[in-house]
Enzyme design. Structure first.
Site, PDB file in Angstrom:
ATOM      1  N   CYS A  92      -9.051   4.155  -7.493  1.00 29.92           N
ATOM      2  CA  CYS A  92      -9.733   3.266  -6.545  1.00 29.92           C
ATOM      3  C   CYS A  92     -11.206   3.013  -6.916  1.00 29.92           C
ATOM      4  CB  CYS A  92      -9.556   3.801  -5.131  1.00 29.92           C
ATOM      5  SG  CYS A  92      -9.704   2.500  -3.900  1.00 29.92           S
ATOM      6  N   ARG A 126      -9.248  -5.866   4.424  1.00 35.19           N
ATOM      7  CA  ARG A 126      -9.180  -4.735   3.508  1.00 35.19           C
ATOM      8  C   ARG A 126      -7.715  -4.416   3.201  1.00 35.19           C
ATOM      9  NH1 ARG A 126     -13.344  -1.122   2.298  1.00 35.19           N
ATOM     10  NH2 ARG A 126     -12.531   0.943   1.831  1.00 35.19           N
ATOM     11  N   HIS A 189      -3.927   6.455  -3.766  1.00 32.63           N
ATOM     12  CA  HIS A 189      -4.312   7.800  -3.337  1.00 32.63           C
ATOM     13  C   HIS A 189      -3.032   8.538  -2.943  1.00 32.63           C
ATOM     14  CE1 HIS A 189      -8.421   6.276  -3.033  1.00 32.63           C
ATOM     15  NE2 HIS A 189      -8.028   5.338  -2.203  1.00 32.63           N
TER      16      HIS A 189
HETATM   17  N1  GLN Z   1     -15.413   0.945  -2.163  1.00 34.08           N
HETATM   18  C1  GLN Z   1     -14.272   0.420  -2.886  1.00 34.08           C
HETATM   19  C2  GLN Z   1     -13.579  -0.706  -2.132  1.00 34.08           C
HETATM   20  O1  GLN Z   1     -13.640  -0.741  -0.927  1.00 34.08           O
HETATM   21  C3  GLN Z   1     -13.305   1.535  -3.203  1.00 34.08           C
HETATM   22  C4  GLN Z   1     -12.645   2.175  -1.986  1.00 34.08           C
HETATM   23  C5  GLN Z   1     -11.854   3.401  -2.320  1.00 34.08           C
HETATM   24  O2  GLN Z   1     -12.124   4.098  -3.293  1.00 34.08           O
HETATM   25  N2  GLN Z   1     -10.893   3.746  -1.511  1.00 34.08           N
HETATM   26  O3  GLN Z   1     -12.968  -1.556  -2.758  1.00 34.08           O
END
Ligand code: GLN
Length: 210
Positions: A92, A126, A189
């Site tokens: 990520c 998101r 994850h």
């Molecule tokens: N900050 C990054 C995004 O929002 C990665 C998020 C994360 O590692 N879960 O794309």
């Protein structure tokens, strides 16, 4: 190899989503395979050693992600280690950091350029939820969860890590992550290696095949 060196980078910054568990799974699987291993935690104020076998980066929010990148830009240690045959698994925020560019806090940032990818700022919702995917490169079924704003586009030097059957992955709902040599990036994850320990075995095999 006398001892498999697992380098966990910036756990205090890149530990938001539990990806630090990937190190423990690697150590556990290595033991099962009869390989002695050690987990070496490298914090923001330390230089990254070049003699690691497997390097790990995890997920984080933007501010922590930018701090981690800043620290890794102090030298070329990670790039040098990969050139020497080390394996890198980046999840990520870590995946975005090792690409060519990504967006954070409304700025386009130059990444480490270890993967030929670009990550754009997500303009809509998101990407949050469970992911089901299959990696034909590794011949593995994968599950995990994702939580990211960025959408990643792969360049011509990379292949997708996996094909997504449920979830957003790189943002298109079709592919997740990228692979370029021994560098593997993913949005998954879980930690991913706890969900699919066979991937840990494959990383260990690559790292010990040098
Ligand atoms: N900050 C990054 C995004 O929002 C990665 C998020 C994360 O590692 N879960 O794309």
């Amino acid at each position: 190899m006398s001892q498999l060196r697992i380098i966990r980078i910036h756990n205090e910054l890149l530990g938001t989503y539990g990806d630090q568990g990937n190190a423990e799974v690697l150590a556990f699987r290595a033991k099962h395979l009869g390989i002695d291993s050690t987990i070496i935690d490298i914090s923001y104020d330390q230089l990254i050693p070049r003699n690691g076998d497997i390097y790990l980066l995890g997920g984080a929010e933007n501010a922590a992600q930018l701090l981690s990148l800043e620290a890794m830009k102090r030298d070329n240690a990670l790039k040098d280690a990969i050139s020497d045959g080390a394996v890198l698994l980046a999840v990520c925020a870590g995946f975005q950091i090792i690409g060519n560019t990504f967006w954070a806090n409304e700025k386009k940032v130059d990444g480490l350029g270890l993967l030929d990818i670009e990550t754009n700022a997500g303009q809509t919702e998101r990407c949050v939820g469970d992911v089901v995917a299959h990696s034909s490169i590794f011949n593995l079924d994968l599950i995990g969860f994702e939580n990211h704003a960025g959408r990643t586009v792969l360049g011509s030097s990379t292949k997708p890590f996996a094909t997504v059957s449920s979830g957003y992955g790189n943002g298109d709902g079709k592919t997740d992550g990228a692979v370029q040599g021994n560098v593997i990036g993913t949005y998954m994850h879980g930690p991913i290696l706890a969900r699919t320990p066979a991937l840990a075995d494959l990383l260990i095999a690559r790292a010990t095949a040098q």
